[in-house]
Design an enzyme around this catalytic site. Sequence first.
Site, mmCIF file in Angstrom:
data_model
loop_
_atom_site.group_PDB
_atom_site.id
_atom_site.type_symbol
_atom_site.label_atom_id
_atom_site.label_comp_id
_atom_site.label_asym_id
_atom_site.label_seq_id
_atom_site.Cartn_x
_atom_site.Cartn_y
_atom_site.Cartn_z
ATOM 1 N N CYS A 1 0.926 -1.522 0.415
ATOM 2 C CA CYS A 1 0.196 0.240 0.473
ATOM 3 C C CYS A 1 1.162 1.260 -0.618
ATOM 4 C CB CYS A 1 -0.687 -0.011 0.936
ATOM 5 S SG CYS A 1 -2.258 0.931 0.781
ATOM 6 N N GLU B 1 -1.800 -9.413 2.664
ATOM 7 C CA GLU B 1 -2.129 -10.466 4.128
ATOM 8 C C GLU B 1 -3.184 -10.583 4.753
ATOM 9 O OE1 GLU B 1 -2.380 -5.444 5.414
ATOM 10 O OE2 GLU B 1 -0.563 -7.100 3.235
ATOM 11 N N HIS C 1 -3.571 -5.572 0.054
ATOM 12 C CA HIS C 1 -3.184 -5.188 1.263
ATOM 13 C C HIS C 1 -3.259 -7.469 1.196
ATOM 14 C CE1 HIS C 1 -2.431 -1.916 3.600
ATOM 15 N NE2 HIS C 1 -4.324 -1.646 2.542
#
Length: 537
Positions: A382, A511, A509
Site C-alpha cells: 500500500c 496479508e 493488502h
Amino acid sequence: MSTKYIFVTGGVVSSIGKGIVAASLGRLLKNRGLKVTIQKFDPYINIDPGTMSPYQHGEVFVTDDGAETDLDLGHYERFIDINLNKYSNVTTGKIYSEVLRKERKGEYLGATVQVIPHITDALKDKIKRAARTTDSDVIITEVGGTVGDIESLPFLEALRQMKADVGADNVMYIHTTLLPYLKAAGEMKTKPTQHSVKELRGLGIQPNMLVIRTEQPVGQNIKNKLAQFCDVAPEAVIESLDVEHLYQIPLNLQAQKMDQIVCDHLKLDVPVADMTEWSAMVEKVMNLKKQVHIALVGKYVELPDAYISVVEALKHAGYANNAEVKIDWIDANRVTAENVAELLGSADGIIVPGGFGQRGTEGKIQAIRYAREQDVPMLGICLGMQLTCVEFARHVLELADANSAELNPDTPYPIIDLMRDQIDVEDLGGTLRLGLYPSKLKHGSKAAAAYDHQEVVQRRHRHRYEFNNDFREQFEAAGFVFSGVSPDNRLVEIVEIPENKFFVACQYHPELSSRPNRPEGLYTAFITAAVEKSSER
C-alpha cells in the site's frame, strides 16, 4: 434445521482472547460439517474503525465487500477459513445511525424511539441477517469489551431477547473470563469470575459455558467451585491456557470436548470434528527447521496489533518455507541515511507496510533505497508501494523533489496522486477505495510467478491515492516494471525491479487473504527469497 446462535461475552478484563476462543470454536464446528459464520459487536460509537488511530484500535481489517472492521475479523477468517462481509462487524455508531435515519424518514410512524425496542431490534436484525445472507447453520457473535461496560448494555439486552425470539434450544451463551494467579498466595482466585457472572445474570443472561483464561493449569477443584457458584455444569468450565502458538488453541478446546458440549446443548447431531490436517499444521509449526529475520519498517511499531495481519501472513509464508520468521520491529521515524545500514544490516528481508500521513515516510524511503541498492528482498504494501515509486523517482530518475501528493501537495513531481473519483470527496470515513478488486499480472514477472502464473488475481484494497500514469513511460524506460495493473490498465497494482532477487511492492493488502494452511503468494515468494539470502550468510 433451525439456525443456531452462539454468543461470546467477556468479563473481568478486556483483550482476554474472546476473539480467539470464538474463532477456534468456529473452526471446530466447521470441521464437524456445519456451515459457520461469525460476527463482532463493538460497543464504541464510531461508525467503523476506519478513521481510528492504530494506537487506539490496532489494525483495520477490510472484507471482500469493502467494510472496514475490527482486527478480530482477521482472526475469524484465518482460523475458520471463510470470507466475511459487512454484516460481520456491528458498532453502536452504525446501529444508532441507521435507527436515526429511519426516524428522520418517518419509518417509526411517530413512535418514541428508544433503546428498547428500536436499538435492540436493530441489533437482533444484524445477527439474523448475518446468518441469513450466508445461509449458515451456526452464527457465533462476539461482544467486545466486558460485562458491566455502559456501552455494552443494549448489546447484552439484545442477546438476552434472542433466547425468547428463537428458542432456548437454538441459543448458547459462552462467557470468557480471567482466572488470576496470585503468586504471593500461591493460588488462583475465582472471585472476579463469580462477580462477572453475577453481573451477567443480573442482566438476564445465564451463561451455559465458562471459558477460563489462565497462565497456570486449572485443577478440577477450581472448576467444580466455579461450576457451583456460576451455575454451569463442571464439564462446561473450559480451560484456555496460554500457548506457544495460537493455532494450538482449537486442539486444546477440542481435547476438553468444548465443541461436543456446544453441539449437545444446541441439539446438533453431527460427526466429530476431523482435525487431522489442522494437527499436522500445528505439528509443523512447532518444529520449523530454519529461521529468517525480517525487518518490519513501520510507523506504529510500538503497537504490534497495528500490523497483526502482516505478522500472521509472514508467519504463514514461513510455515510454507519450513522457517520461523523472527520480526525486527524498526521504527521508521528513526531510520536515516546515516544509520539505515546499521538498523537493517542483519535483515534477511525488509517489509514496508501501509500507513497514512507524513510521519515516518522519509525513514521508509531510506529503507526501500537500502533494499534496492543492497539487493535485500523487499516487499512493499500500500503506502509501501507508493514510497517504492517515490524512492525510484528520486534516486534513479533523479527527480529530487518527487513525492506523493498526499505528503506534499506542492511537489513538482507528484509520482503518487489522488485518484480521480476521490477529488470531490470530503468525508474521511468509508470513502477510500475499499474491498476486492482484480489485478492483471504481467507474463514472466516475479508477481506472476508468485501467483502460479495466473492471469488475474483479486485482492483487498484500502487506499485513496494511486500511481500517476504521467510518469509510467519514464519509469519503464529505466527498468521499472509494472507487473500488475487493473484490467482497464488505468491503476497500477504491482511494481517490481526484475534485476533484484525480490523487490516487489503492491497497492493492495495481500496479508488480508493469507491463511495458515494456504499462505498468500507474494508473502510466500518474499519469505522464500529471504530464506535464500539467509542461507548465503
